[in-house]
Design an enzyme around this catalytic site. Structure first.
Site, PDB file in Angstrom:
ATOM      1  N   SER A   1      -5.363  18.418   2.712  1.00  0.00           N
ATOM      2  CA  SER A   1      -4.908  17.031   2.890  1.00  0.00           C
ATOM      3  C   SER A   1      -6.079  16.053   2.927  1.00  0.00           C
ATOM      4  O   SER A   1      -7.119  16.331   3.552  1.00  0.00           O
ATOM      5  CB  SER A   1      -4.153  16.883   4.223  1.00  0.00           C
ATOM      6  OG  SER A   1      -2.950  17.598   4.207  1.00  0.00           O
ATOM      7  N   ILE A   2      -5.878  14.904   2.307  1.00  0.00           N
ATOM      8  CA  ILE A   2      -6.902  13.846   2.364  1.00  0.00           C
ATOM      9  C   ILE A   2      -7.176  13.477   3.827  1.00  0.00           C
ATOM     10  O   ILE A   2      -8.329  13.268   4.216  1.00  0.00           O
ATOM     11  CB  ILE A   2      -6.438  12.612   1.547  1.00  0.00           C
ATOM     12  CG1 ILE A   2      -6.436  12.951   0.047  1.00  0.00           C
ATOM     13  CG2 ILE A   2      -7.323  11.407   1.833  1.00  0.00           C
ATOM     14  CD1 ILE A   2      -5.875  11.865  -0.849  1.00  0.00           C
TER      15      ILE A   2
ATOM     16  N   ASP B   1       7.926  12.351  12.807  1.00  0.00           N
ATOM     17  CA  ASP B   1       8.513  12.055  11.505  1.00  0.00           C
ATOM     18  C   ASP B   1       8.610  10.532  11.431  1.00  0.00           C
ATOM     19  O   ASP B   1       9.361   9.920  12.202  1.00  0.00           O
ATOM     20  CB  ASP B   1       9.902  12.720  11.421  1.00  0.00           C
ATOM     21  CG  ASP B   1      10.636  12.372  10.133  1.00  0.00           C
ATOM     22  OD1 ASP B   1      10.233  11.404   9.443  1.00  0.00           O
ATOM     23  OD2 ASP B   1      11.628  13.052   9.827  1.00  0.00           O
TER      24      ASP B   1
ATOM     25  N   TYR C   1       4.501   9.085 -12.298  1.00  0.00           N
ATOM     26  CA  TYR C   1       4.266   8.615 -10.919  1.00  0.00           C
ATOM     27  C   TYR C   1       5.459   7.765 -10.441  1.00  0.00           C
ATOM     28  O   TYR C   1       5.761   7.705  -9.266  1.00  0.00           O
ATOM     29  CB  TYR C   1       2.945   7.856 -10.843  1.00  0.00           C
ATOM     30  CG  TYR C   1       2.357   7.797  -9.454  1.00  0.00           C
ATOM     31  CD1 TYR C   1       2.117   8.961  -8.723  1.00  0.00           C
ATOM     32  CD2 TYR C   1       2.043   6.579  -8.854  1.00  0.00           C
ATOM     33  CE1 TYR C   1       1.570   8.915  -7.447  1.00  0.00           C
ATOM     34  CE2 TYR C   1       1.491   6.523  -7.582  1.00  0.00           C
ATOM     35  CZ  TYR C   1       1.265   7.690  -6.888  1.00  0.00           C
ATOM     36  OH  TYR C   1       0.724   7.626  -5.615  1.00  0.00           O
TER      37      TYR C   1
ATOM     38  N   LYS D   1       3.312   2.330  -4.038  1.00  0.00           N
ATOM     39  CA  LYS D   1       1.899   2.018  -3.808  1.00  0.00           C
ATOM     40  C   LYS D   1       1.620   0.525  -4.026  1.00  0.00           C
ATOM     41  O   LYS D   1       0.779  -0.057  -3.334  1.00  0.00           O
ATOM     42  CB  LYS D   1       0.992   2.871  -4.701  1.00  0.00           C
ATOM     43  CG  LYS D   1       0.993   4.355  -4.347  1.00  0.00           C
ATOM     44  CD  LYS D   1       0.650   4.631  -2.896  1.00  0.00           C
ATOM     45  CE  LYS D   1       0.464   6.109  -2.608  1.00  0.00           C
ATOM     46  NZ  LYS D   1       0.420   6.425  -1.161  1.00  0.00           N
TER      47      LYS D   1
HETATM   48  P1  NAD Z   1      -0.592  15.739   1.663  1.00  0.00           P
HETATM   49  O1  NAD Z   1       0.701  16.347   1.218  1.00  0.00           O
HETATM   50  O2  NAD Z   1      -1.609  16.642   2.220  1.00  0.00           O
HETATM   51  O3  NAD Z   1      -0.342  14.557   2.685  1.00  0.00           O
HETATM   52  C1  NAD Z   1       0.847  13.799   2.713  1.00  0.00           C
HETATM   53  C2  NAD Z   1       1.275  13.758   4.159  1.00  0.00           C
HETATM   54  O4  NAD Z   1       2.445  12.954   4.320  1.00  0.00           O
HETATM   55  C3  NAD Z   1       1.613  15.163   4.685  1.00  0.00           C
HETATM   56  O5  NAD Z   1       0.857  15.438   5.836  1.00  0.00           O
HETATM   57  C4  NAD Z   1       3.080  15.043   5.025  1.00  0.00           C
HETATM   58  O6  NAD Z   1       3.447  15.854   6.138  1.00  0.00           O
HETATM   59  C5  NAD Z   1       3.170  13.558   5.368  1.00  0.00           C
HETATM   60  N1  NAD Z   1       4.549  13.087   5.423  1.00  0.00           N
HETATM   61  C6  NAD Z   1       5.492  13.139   4.436  1.00  0.00           C
HETATM   62  N2  NAD Z   1       6.675  12.699   4.925  1.00  0.00           N
HETATM   63  C7  NAD Z   1       6.453  12.374   6.240  1.00  0.00           C
HETATM   64  C8  NAD Z   1       7.272  11.888   7.290  1.00  0.00           C
HETATM   65  N3  NAD Z   1       8.582  11.636   7.103  1.00  0.00           N
HETATM   66  N4  NAD Z   1       6.713  11.673   8.508  1.00  0.00           N
HETATM   67  C9  NAD Z   1       5.400  11.905   8.720  1.00  0.00           C
HETATM   68  N5  NAD Z   1       4.566  12.375   7.764  1.00  0.00           N
HETATM   69  C10 NAD Z   1       5.101  12.607   6.552  1.00  0.00           C
HETATM   70  O7  NAD Z   1      -1.152  14.977   0.360  1.00  0.00           O
HETATM   71  P2  NAD Z   1      -2.339  13.923   0.202  1.00  0.00           P
HETATM   72  O8  NAD Z   1      -2.628  13.915  -1.231  1.00  0.00           O
HETATM   73  O9  NAD Z   1      -3.389  14.194   1.192  1.00  0.00           O
HETATM   74  O10 NAD Z   1      -1.620  12.542   0.525  1.00  0.00           O
HETATM   75  C11 NAD Z   1      -2.068  11.635   1.503  1.00  0.00           C
HETATM   76  C12 NAD Z   1      -1.993  10.210   0.994  1.00  0.00           C
HETATM   77  O11 NAD Z   1      -2.936  10.039  -0.051  1.00  0.00           O
HETATM   78  C13 NAD Z   1      -0.641   9.813   0.403  1.00  0.00           C
HETATM   79  O12 NAD Z   1      -0.356   8.475   0.741  1.00  0.00           O
HETATM   80  C14 NAD Z   1      -0.882   9.941  -1.080  1.00  0.00           C
HETATM   81  O13 NAD Z   1       0.005   9.134  -1.852  1.00  0.00           O
HETATM   82  C15 NAD Z   1      -2.295   9.412  -1.140  1.00  0.00           C
HETATM   83  N6  NAD Z   1      -3.027   9.693  -2.368  1.00  0.00           N
HETATM   84  C16 NAD Z   1      -3.142  10.972  -2.831  1.00  0.00           C
HETATM   85  C17 NAD Z   1      -3.829  11.207  -4.014  1.00  0.00           C
HETATM   86  C18 NAD Z   1      -3.957  12.593  -4.564  1.00  0.00           C
HETATM   87  O14 NAD Z   1      -4.300  12.743  -5.758  1.00  0.00           O
HETATM   88  N7  NAD Z   1      -3.708  13.650  -3.790  1.00  0.00           N
HETATM   89  C19 NAD Z   1      -4.425  10.146  -4.714  1.00  0.00           C
HETATM   90  C20 NAD Z   1      -4.307   8.853  -4.197  1.00  0.00           C
HETATM   91  C21 NAD Z   1      -3.605   8.648  -3.037  1.00  0.00           C
END
Ligand code: NAD
Length: 264
Positions: A19-20, A64, A155, A162
């Site tokens: 996760s980021i 959540d 997307y 976004k």
């Molecule tokens: P990730 O799946 O690890 O993280 C997403 C998180 O959102 C998870 O921890 C998940 O449990 C949480 N989540 C989803 N529904 C939820 C809810 N109802 N309540 C609480 N938490 C909830 O993936 P990621 O890529 O680390 O995503 C993190 C952020 O970074 C997101 O906003 C994603 O859009 C953004 N992002 C990701 C990328 C990429 O390429 N991975 C690029 C740009 C932006």
């Protein structure tokens, strides 16, 4: 030099060690911040708890973000155990898989609502809940993607989410500026995580990314962690309402350079 010494950060969005938000948590820990985590569902707890232990998080709590009671409980615990907070990290997004595999015009009303609620409204709800705890000012950080500004294959509704998230960042920055609370977004280049695995064609795009970008590389969660530390530290004290690209320069290109190694 530790940039976040004496600061407390509440981090939303760690699902696992890809996760980021985990990259951000590690970097903030290295820079001296005290941390607490929330996680989205019971099944994630066994992955999140060991990560929390690695960075001595004060607590982890189920939240959540589509449930107002969960948000209230989370911030009640934060008030009890942390007192005040300086940093809020919102690294959360969700859309049903079918919305990321079909043409955009097939987005359902319910799919649209869910994506906007969890990926955008949650930032507003968390910022409001954090306000009484940010008594010394603070910094709120969310995660965006270039698909909110330009069309990216599959997307779809997440692009709309976004775009709304980036606009919400600016409105929140205007509202909260007088409280000395800054609100910014990092627009991350593609990273392989649980969320990105749900986007049809993501792997192919990811593989071509390094060959196209000016810096000739992919993005890691550590890259995002570094930028997040700076943006939430006092070094960025006059920066608010911004979207900072951490994408190896991809967004500056109008058309990819036709280098020989690129197999499009
Ligand atoms: P990730 O799946 O690890 O993280 C997403 C998180 O959102 C998870 O921890 C998940 O449990 C949480 N989540 C989803 N529904 C939820 C809810 N109802 N309540 C609480 N938490 C909830 O993936 P990621 O890529 O680390 O995503 C993190 C952020 O970074 C997101 O906003 C994603 O859009 C953004 N992002 C990701 C990328 C990429 O390429 N991975 C690029 C740009 C932006």
């Amino acid at each position: 030099m530790k940039l976040l010494e004496g600061k407390t950060a509440l981090i939303f969005g760690i699902a696992n060690d890809h996760s980021i938000a985990w990259g951000i948590a590690q970097a903030m820990h290295e820079h001296g911040a005290r941390l607490a985590f929330s996680y989205a569902s019971q099944i994630l707890e066994r992955r999140v708890r060991p990560l929390a232990e690695k960075v001595n998080a004060v607590f982890i709590e189920l939240c959540d973000v589509s449930q107002d009671e969960d948000i209230a409980a989370m911030f009640a615990r934060a008030a009890d155990e942390l007192g005040t907070i300086d940093i809020l990290v919102h690294s959360i997004a969700f859309a049903n898989r079918e919305e990321l595999t079909s043409p955009f015009y097939e987005t359902s009303r319910e799919g649209f609502r869910i994506a906007m609620d969890i990926s955008v409204y949650s930032l507003v709800a968390l910022a409001r809940a954090a306000l009484p705890l940010m008594t010394k000012g603070g910094s709120i950080l969310t995660l965006s993607y270039y698909g909110g500004q330009k069309v990216m294959p599959n997307y779809n509704v997440m692009g709309i989410a976004k775009a709304a998230l980036e606009t919400a960042t600016r409105y929140l920055a205007a509202d909260l500026g007088p409280h000395d609370i800054r609100v910014n977004a990092i627009s991350a280049g593609p990273i392989r995580t649980l969320s990105s695995a749900g986007i049809s064609g993501f792997k192919r795009m990811y593989r071509q990314f390094a060959a196209i970008t000016p810096l000739q590389r992919n993005i890691t969660i550590n890259d995002i962690g570094g930028a997040a530390v700076w943006l939430t530290s006092d070094l960025a004290r006059a920066v608010t309402g911004e979207v900072l690209f951490v994408d190896a320069g991809f967004n500056i290109l109008g058309f990819p350079a036709l280098r020989e190694q690129i197999q499009l």
